[in-house]
Scaffold this active site. Structure first.
Site: not given
Ligand code: CDP
Length: 784
Positions: A221, A368-369, A738
């Protein structure tokens, strides 16, 4: 007479995703699709035990298996100073174990073979003699005096504490509590879960024995940051390392850390002189890569009798596993947990956070945060609901009474964040209207009279995303900005290269829309390139909903630079002064004579064929954007559930999600992001759990034990929106990827608790399976 020219609008338009053509036709190009001539295959031997001394490793039988080319151990890596590597938060993690194993699933040895099946079979021939050690499973055990020191590889480490951090003003908070009429406390645990992307981690490492250049195709990523880590670990110059992150089958934070498999495959390719492919299996992914959450949180809210919040105290203890391995903006060691005051105007707050090592896989990845926002948001939204019950007021009214008001922005929170913009009541009103809150409350009362249980849960969250202003945020010293490089070709087609890396979020479409919005070149004429360190400008990668706030802003800014040059080119072509031109969305028009015009394509052509003397040829530029602030998206989520008194089963009756992420570039993509996030939020509330037995065996190492929802279990979501632009982002956008994972777990849990709250139930720990609800029903005397 001249007709007024209206350029097409590209923001707020649901342009179909460009990338779907290849995905829907099976033409994606994932790491496992990369096959190079002479390629070898690598398999990883993992520790079956959670904590043990390694007496010996015998690789002779494995090495003798036909087809095996090499067996790599920690001892071999140690000879090249590669047995340990730095993590993105400045800790260290073993590449392959040498002295001890410190978690079940830890990488102990790797087999490299001509065939993936041979590599796998050879693992069984490696003999490892383990001497078991006492296992530490919880952070509470870990911090007890006398607990075995897990990281005794570090010379001066005497205990298992990873960090202790405090934020806010302790004295002011103590004073607020002294003055309060009421104090409400709440204690909860946000369990460990896993991002579980569809594609596991993997790489193909290809070291060219002639040039020495290393090309690594990698599930990353953050390719640029990873290249820098590789350069630091290997001592090789960065221009000799190229990381290519092709299509990714999801990331969700799982592909931010550097994993041992990447390093061993690269070392093996270097030593053997042939490309080496490593593709992690599902169990390897679930037991060894970055886990999320595992936070124990307790705190107190000080209030007046009229419901005004005065102060907040929170303590958080997190389980980091055996290495502190997630990316962490170093100026905020507790990460963005400081957002714990949420959407509320709480004058004083004090936050104490501790992290502890345990014999588990490295935890704390921001699934996802944005670095702990999820846990903070969950905590405050659960605490506020509890406070409402204790005060005997409607949880909605308690929220309204304490919201930060629109005119208070920019708002400085008690823990020091400066929220950019918000209108919380508007989002809440919309969600309640969509849900039909008042009618539903009446239905709830009626249902209770009839012996049925209906619960209504609300969460009004505020997030903080878009790291960051580089003065406050860095990873391993790498300042957190991001970049965009734009080149318009002579024919007016363009290529945009960005420093962030999509994992399915649709950047190839939305980033082209940003250029289109600024320059009027249609998105179909713009190629967006990312994920190749040799061919894109330096960036910190995609996670924490940062792409739009950072690289999205860089894209708008670089487009504006090019527009300025195009203005000069147009002025030259039209033989007027640049100030005499006005921009019409896709062309320049002479002020007062709009039929005299130059399109952006004509200006681009002139940049290569007819530029004025003294001007550099070409139409291209690069921008490194350092955002002045984070962005603060928010939303109001409302859930209604029915609970079966006979079984403890709960079912979502309605789920309404109103999100505000400022200006939406592509509403369809935003809605897709929200639906995905809501699904994951529901999953955490209802079913996802990675846990461990007392010996440190991971329960949740496959999809039979680690339950992820299918479309069958996933409820229907009803979406709404409000738009409060970010005042500092060039196009007013805030991140959104997110928001739903952050905001929704509390809404689901609040709803289930609400169904039982009249009988005194205040807490149900996630994941809330029917077993837990049944137990609570029995204890509350509600079971049927
Ligand atoms: O960093 P990441 O891409 O995961 O998150 P994001 O910046 O929130 O963007 C997720 C997707 O939604 C991207 O394709 C964005 O460009 C798009 N988006 C949008 O269309 N409008 C917004 N206000 C925010 C994001």
């Amino acid at each position: 007479m001249t007709e007024e020219h209206t350029a097409e609008r590209w923001l707020g338009r649901s342009v179909k995703r460009k990338e779907d053509d290849r995905f829907l036709q099976g033409r994606g190009n994932y790491v496992d699709d990369i096959n190079l001539p002479g390629m070898l295959y690598m398999s990883v031997l993992r520790s079956p035990v959670a904590h043990a001394r390694i007496n010996s490793i015998d690789t002779s039988a494995a090495e003798a298996l036909p087809g095996v080319v090499a067996v790599v151990t920690g001892e071999l890596l140690a000879q090249h100073n590669l047995a340990w590597m730095p993590t993105l938060s400045g800790d260290t993690q073993a590449v392959l174990a040498t002295d001890k194993v410190r978690m079940q699933g830890q990488e102990v040895a790797c087999v490299v073979a001509e065939d993936p099946y041979v590599a796998h079979d050879a693992l069984e021939l490696i003999e490892v003699d383990y001497d078991p050690l006492p296992v530490v499973i919880t952070p509470q055990q870990s911090l007890e005096p006398g607990a075995p020191v897990i990281r005794d590889d570090k010379e001066d480490k005497q205990d298992n504490r990873v960090y202790h951090w405090e934020a806010g003003d302790k004295e002011a908070t103590d004073r607020a509590f002294e003055q309060a009429d009421r104090v409400v406390s709440f204690d909860t645990f946000y369990p460990r879960c896993h991002p579980a992307p569809m594609e596991t981690c993997g790489c193909v490492a290809d070291v060219n024995p002639v040039t020495g250049k290393i090309t690594i195709y990698m599930t990353s990523q953050a390719p640029h940051a990873h290249r820098t880590v590789f350069a630091l670990v290997t001592g090789l110059p960065e221009h000799q390392i190229q990381i290519i992150s092709p299509d990714l089958g999801g990331g969700f934070g799982n592909k931010v850390p550097v994993y041992p498999g990447y390093v061993v495959a690269t070392a093996a390719s270097l030593l053997i002189g042939r490309p080496v492919k490593w593709i992690e299996d599902r169990t390897g992914n679930l037991i060894s890569t970055g886990f999320a959450r595992d936070f124990y949180m307790n705190g107190e809210l000080a209030l007046n009798n009229d419901g005004k919040m005065l102060g907040l105290r929170v303590k958080m203890l997190s389980d980091q596993g055996y290495a502190y391995a997630d990316a962490q903006p170093s100026k905020l060691r507790a990460g963005l947990f400081h957002i714990v005051t949420g959407s509320y105007d709480i004058p004083a707050a004090h936050v104490v956070t501790d992290g502890a090592y345990t014999n588990k896989a490295p935890g704390g990845v921001a699934y996802r945060c944005s670095f702990r926002v999820t846990e903070a948001s969950f905590f405050i939204e659960r605490l506020v609901q509890t406070a409402a019950y204790e005060l005997g007021v409607d949880p909605v009214e308690l929220r309204r009474k304490n919201f930060i008001q629109p005119e208070q922005f920019p708002y400085t929170s008690a823990t020091g964040f400066v929220y950019d913009s918000g209108d919380y009541e508007r989002a809440l009103d919309k969600a309640l209207e969509m849900l039909g809150y008042e009618d539903l409350k009446a239905e709830q009362a009626k249902a209770r009279d009839e012996g049925k249980l209906l619960g209504i849960g609300v969460a009004t969250f505020t997030e903080v995303v878009g790291a960051g202003p580089s003065k406050d945020y860095d990873i391993l010293g790498l300042k957190m900005f991001d970049s965009a490089e734009l080149r318009v070709h002579p024919t007016g087609k363009a290529i945009l290269k960005i420093g962030v890396q999509t994992q399915g979020q649709g950047h190839e479409t939305t980033f082209a829309q940003i250029v289109a919005n600024e320059l009027g070149i249609p998105p179909s004429d713009i190629l967006v390139q990312h994920g190749d360190t040799d061919n894109t400008p330096y960036g910190l990668g995609t996670y924490a909903s940062r792409s739009t706030p950072t690289a999205g802003a860089a894209t708008a800014m670089v487009s504006r630079k090019l527009r300025d040059k195009a203005r000069e080119l147009a002025a030259h072509l039209l033989e007027v002064a640049p100030e005499d031109l006005e921009w019409a969305g896709d062309r320049f028009q002479v002020r007062g004579a709009p039929d005299r015009q130059t399109t952006i394509q004509e200006a681009a052509f002139a940049a290569y064929t007819n530029h004025p003397q003294g001007m550099e040829a070409g139409l291209e530029g690069v921008t490194y954007y350092d955002p002045p602030n984070m962005t603060y998206p928010f939303g109001a989520y409302a859930v209604a559930v029915e609970v079966d008194r006979g079984t403890g089963q709960w079912k979502v009756k309605r789920m309404v999600a109103v999100d505000d992420c400022g200006v939406r570039i592509n509403p369809m993509i935003v809605e897709g992001q929200i639906m995905g996030g809501l699904t994951e939020g529901f999953a955490m509330a209802a079913m996802e759990l990675i846990t461990f037995d007392e010996l440190g065996n991971c329960i949740g190492s496959n999809f039979s034990d680690y339950l992820i929802p299918t479309s069958w279990e996933t409820p229907k979501f009803e979406l709404g929106e409000t738009t409060t632009p970010s005042p500092h982002h060039p196009i007013g956008a805030k991140g959104v990827g997110e928001s739903a994972t952050v905001g929704s777990p509390a809404a689901f849990v609040n709803a289930v608790v609400d169904a039982l709250a009249h009988a005194g139930v205040r807490e149900l720990q996630m994941p809330i399976g029917p077993d837990k609800v049944w137990q609570a029903l029995v204890e509350a005397g509600l079971a049927e």
